[in-house]
Design an enzyme around this catalytic site. Structure first.
Site, PDB file in Angstrom:
ATOM      1  N   GLU A   1      46.403  17.797 -36.905  1.00 10.12           N
ATOM      2  CA  GLU A   1      45.192  18.347 -36.287  1.00 10.12           C
ATOM      3  C   GLU A   1      45.490  18.918 -34.908  1.00 10.12           C
ATOM      4  O   GLU A   1      45.291  18.251 -33.882  1.00 10.12           O
ATOM      5  CB  GLU A   1      44.100  17.269 -36.166  1.00 10.12           C
ATOM      6  CG  GLU A   1      43.490  16.874 -37.494  1.00 10.12           C
ATOM      7  CD  GLU A   1      42.272  15.966 -37.357  1.00 10.12           C
ATOM      8  OE1 GLU A   1      41.998  15.465 -36.239  1.00 10.12           O
ATOM      9  OE2 GLU A   1      41.589  15.751 -38.371  1.00 10.12           O
TER      10      GLU A   1
ATOM     11  N   GLU B   1      42.593  16.122 -45.208  1.00  9.46           N
ATOM     12  CA  GLU B   1      41.942  14.906 -44.706  1.00  9.46           C
ATOM     13  C   GLU B   1      40.442  15.123 -44.662  1.00  9.46           C
ATOM     14  O   GLU B   1      39.979  16.153 -44.178  1.00  9.46           O
ATOM     15  CB  GLU B   1      42.465  14.592 -43.290  1.00  9.46           C
ATOM     16  CG  GLU B   1      42.072  13.217 -42.789  1.00  9.46           C
ATOM     17  CD  GLU B   1      42.511  12.949 -41.346  1.00  9.46           C
ATOM     18  OE1 GLU B   1      43.726  12.935 -41.079  1.00  9.46           O
ATOM     19  OE2 GLU B   1      41.616  12.772 -40.505  1.00  9.46           O
TER      20      GLU B   1
HETATM   21  C1  IDC Z   1      41.759   7.319 -36.649  1.00  7.75           C
HETATM   22  C2  IDC Z   1      41.979   5.934 -37.232  1.00  7.75           C
HETATM   23  C3  IDC Z   1      41.846   4.901 -36.156  1.00  7.75           C
HETATM   24  C4  IDC Z   1      42.757   5.262 -34.994  1.00  7.75           C
HETATM   25  C5  IDC Z   1      42.456   6.670 -34.528  1.00  7.75           C
HETATM   26  C6  IDC Z   1      43.313   7.137 -33.350  1.00  7.75           C
HETATM   27  O1  IDC Z   1      41.048   5.695 -38.282  1.00  7.75           O
HETATM   28  O2  IDC Z   1      42.192   3.628 -36.655  1.00  7.75           O
HETATM   29  O3  IDC Z   1      42.552   4.341 -33.938  1.00  7.75           O
HETATM   30  O4  IDC Z   1      42.640   7.541 -35.609  1.00  7.75           O
HETATM   31  O5  IDC Z   1      44.613   7.279 -33.695  1.00  7.75           O
HETATM   32  C7  IDC Z   1      41.142  12.279 -37.609  1.00  7.75           C
HETATM   33  C8  IDC Z   1      42.574  11.939 -37.448  1.00  7.75           C
HETATM   34  C9  IDC Z   1      42.853  10.488 -37.794  1.00  7.75           C
HETATM   35  C10 IDC Z   1      41.693   9.590 -37.372  1.00  7.75           C
HETATM   36  C11 IDC Z   1      40.481   9.999 -38.211  1.00  7.75           C
HETATM   37  C12 IDC Z   1      39.273   9.081 -37.992  1.00  7.75           C
HETATM   38  O6  IDC Z   1      43.430  12.799 -38.194  1.00  7.75           O
HETATM   39  O7  IDC Z   1      44.036  10.104 -37.151  1.00  7.75           O
HETATM   40  O8  IDC Z   1      42.019   8.248 -37.671  1.00  7.75           O
HETATM   41  N1  IDC Z   1      40.163  11.391 -37.894  1.00  7.75           N
HETATM   42  O9  IDC Z   1      38.871   9.111 -36.661  1.00  7.75           O
HETATM   43  N2  IDC Z   1      40.572  13.448 -37.442  1.00  7.75           N
HETATM   44  C13 IDC Z   1      39.242  13.329 -37.589  1.00  7.75           C
HETATM   45  C14 IDC Z   1      38.966  12.013 -37.871  1.00  7.75           C
END
Ligand code: IDC
Length: 351
Positions: A177, A269
């Site tokens: 991302e 995702e």
């Molecule tokens: C989130 C994880 C969480 C972690 C966070 C930061 O669920 O446990 O603490 O990342 O690293 C994304 C990202 C993905 C995120 C997810 C949900 O690619 O890493 O995971 N998310 O927030 N983009 C949009 C949402």
């Protein structure tokens, strides 16, 4: 070639469990070849993927859609990626693809490149054994500019592509991302990393994240046409789009609908909840996305296959300490919902 690779592996006498010392480029003794994928499994049937127009095609040149699950960050939730859970994903969920989510920062790759590269090698073999595509996710997130990690990315993908180039089930996702960065900077990163992969593995599918957290810039208020008008100069690539249905309504859906008619798109995702990966599920909005993706045969991967406490982690907390993953008994509501949609009968034309 196969014989040579086996000989090389045998010649590497210093083989520790899962770790090759002093022979990093040789195939490990436990390498699973494409030929060994279970007959009838998604990756065995579809073989080498190719982008065809704005769609994804299998080895027979037929348009297909892949569906599957992403791991959580492998630095945190490797306990959820084991024999029983992967068996459930392949056999009970009938997933076509496993996305291997390797964070770069957040105590991920940069903290120990050798360890994380070896973990990814191992997970690729596990996906292959079960006939799933292995989608290798370079999970850069913070900092959002993928150029921050270019030298690491080149080193990592060179080794991954070199070791697995003879497989037909590898998909490279070079930037999870990108955020707080312009499209032209992302494009420039992609044009540096893709040739490194291609030098090793000339024909595998490569996915390129888009700015605005893989929304074609929409999250940043940018015009998604920026990507369409200024495409990455490379063949056999797709662009990625992400959404979290409780936060991302019809405007995001419309962006996905429009750009996927213009360029090849892979949804690497998404969540049925808020962008935090937590909070209430919006299954009504999620179903609109599923309907759109199914009707256009846009491949998709859901976040995430772990027992993290958040609502978007499919398993109830504590599940990964045990060995029971199949069925719905261990699933949170998002898990029950998404398992049904991953399990939908595949339509993989072979002629
Ligand atoms: C989130 C994880 C969480 C972690 C966070 C930061 O669920 O446990 O603490 O990342 O690293 C994304 C990202 C993905 C995120 C997810 C949900 O690619 O890493 O995971 N998310 O927030 N983009 C949009 C949402």
């Amino acid at each position: 070639m196969a014989k040579l690779r086996i000989a090389l592996a045998l010649a590497a006498t210093l083989v520790l469990p899962g770790v090759l010392v002093g022979a990093a480029q040789a195939a490990p003794a436990d390498e699973v070849t494409a030929a060994a994928m279970p007959a009838g499994s998604p990756a065995a049937v579809n073989g080498q993927l190719r982008v065809c127009g704005v769609k994804l095609c299998n080895q027979y040149g037929k348009v297909i859609q892949l569906r599957g699950m992403s791991t959580h960050g492998i630095q945190w939730y490797s306990k959820c990626i084991k024999t029983a859970s992967l068996d459930a994903l392949a056999d009970d969920w009938k997933a076509d693809v496993l996305r291997i989510s390797m964070y770069i920062q957040d105590d991920g790759y940069e903290s120990n490149p050798r360890k994380f590269t070896d973990m990814v090698h191992g997970y690729i073999e596990e996906a292959t054994k079960r006939g799933m595509y292995a989608l290798v996710d370079w999970h850069q997130l913070d900092p959002g500019d993928p150029n921050h990690n270019t030298s690491h990315a080149k080193k990592f993908f060179k080794e991954i592509a070199n070791r697995h180039k003879n497989k037909t089930n590898i998909i490279y996702d070079i930037a999870n991302e990108p955020n707080e960065v312009s499209w032209s900077r992302v494009k420039s990163y992609a044009e540096q990393v893709i040739p490194v992969i291609r030098a090793e593995d000339s024909d595998s599918l490569v996915l390129v994240g888009t700015h605005g957290w893989s929304t074609f810039g929409h999250s940043d208020g940018k015009d998604p046409q920026e990507v369409v008008k200024n495409k990455v100069s490379a063949q056999n690539i797709m662009y990625t789009f992400h959404f979290y249905a409780a936060d991302h309504g019809s405007d995001y859906l419309n962006v996905l609908s429009k750009v996927s008619d213009q360029v090849p798109v892979f949804v690497t995702e998404f969540g049925t909840q808020e962008a935090s990966g937590d909070g209430p599920n919006d299954f009504t909005q999620s179903q609109k996305y599923i309907d759109l993706m199914n009707s256009k045969k846009i491949s998709w991967v859901n976040w995430n296959f772990s027992d993290d406490k958040r609502s978007g982690a499919v398993f109830k907390q504590g599940t990964c300490s045990g060995s029971s993953f199949a069925g719905t008994g261990k699933l949170k509501p998002a898990g029950v919902w998404i398992r049904d949609r991953v399990r939908t009968a595949d339509d993989f034309p072979t002629s």
